[in-house]
Design an enzyme around this catalytic site. Structure first.
Site, short mmCIF file in Angstrom:
data_model
loop_
_atom_site.label_atom_id
_atom_site.label_comp_id
_atom_site.label_asym_id
_atom_site.label_seq_id
_atom_site.Cartn_x
_atom_site.Cartn_y
_atom_site.Cartn_z
CD GLU A 1 -3.27 -1.58 -1.46
OE1 GLU A 1 -3.49 -0.38 -1.67
OE2 GLU A 1 -3.51 -2.14 -0.37
CG ASP B 1 -1.73 1.26 1.37
OD1 ASP B 1 -2.65 1.46 0.57
OD2 ASP B 1 -1.43 2.04 2.29
CG ASP C 1 -7.02 -5.67 0.82
OD1 ASP C 1 -6.91 -4.45 0.53
OD2 ASP C 1 -7.75 -6.08 1.73
#
Length: 233
Positions: free
Chosen positions: A122, A50, A119
């Site tokens: 990332e 991230d 997610d």
């Protein structure tokens, strides 16, 4: 192709799409592993990815939209790193069929869930960073967004709560908020995240709950913004 022998044909094909051959293929396996599948899951690598993603996108926007002020650049970045955009990019590179999910999560459609795919993407970025450094991760991010039109009008799209809170604090020369997961609720395949948003100068923290860490952070930021706006009224 040292170390790749134990990867499936599908994962070797993913490496070709990523244009990165992992020196440590275990990082790629971990990046694709959801917490419902194993304790050796991707959340720590996703946390790292991230930050790498945000830095890479900030550099890209600085180059492409260098005349825009900071606030507009922040909103443009928020539009590029939001869940919908990352979900679409994950689908394009074929992550849905490669995720390692627990049985319950797989049966409930986890491979199509935008939050899980965002997610995982990332986490893949974080895995490339760990495997080969920032330059390679930055190159990957730029390839992921090469078909996304980047223009000065991107900042016109509405702010998400985290961006709005960040800009409010920056405008007053205050430190950025700290987000931390304080608890998880529910079974592994249907988990929700209880996230705290703390602003040190206020000596105050607000909490929010979401179906992913990202959603929980947005909910916590929304709660903090509500407190700030109430004090201003």
């Amino acid at each position: 192709m040292a170390g790749v022998h134990f990867l499936s044909v599908e994962l070797q094909a993913l490496q070709k799409r990523l244009q990165h051959e992992f020196a440590n293929p275990k990082l790629l396996m971990q990046a694709l592993t959801h917490r419902s599948f194993s304790s050796d899951h991707n959340e720590r690598i996703e946390f790292l990815g991230d930050s790498v993603l945000n830095l890479a996108v900030a550099g890209l926007l600085y180059e492409e939209l260098g005349d825009l002020p900071e606030g507009d650049l922040s909103r443009a970045r928020a539009n590029l790193v939001k869940q919908d955009t990352l979900h679409q990019a994950a689908v394009v590179i074929g992550l849905p069929t490669l995720l390692r999910l627990g049985e319950g999560e797989a049966k409930s459609g986890g491979a199509k869930r935008p939050s899980i795919l965002a997610d995982a993407l990332e986490a893949v970025i974080g895995a490339v960073y760990l495997d080969a450094g920032f330059v390679k991760a930055d190159q990957l991010v730029r390839r992921l967004f090469k078909n996304v039109e980047i223009n000065p009008h991107m900042q016109a799209i509405g702010k998400d709560p985290k961006t709005e809170l960040q800009e409010w604090l920056q405008g007053r020369k205050m430190n950025l908020p700290i987000y931390r997961v304080v608890g998880t609720l529910g079974a592994a395949h249907q988990q929700t995240f209880d996230v705290e948003c703390e602003i040190g100068e206020f000596g105050r923290a607000e909490r929010g709950i979401g179906a992913s860490r990202r959603a929980g952070e947005q909910a916590a930021a929304t709660a903090m913004l509500a407190v700030i706006k109430a004090k201003q009224d």
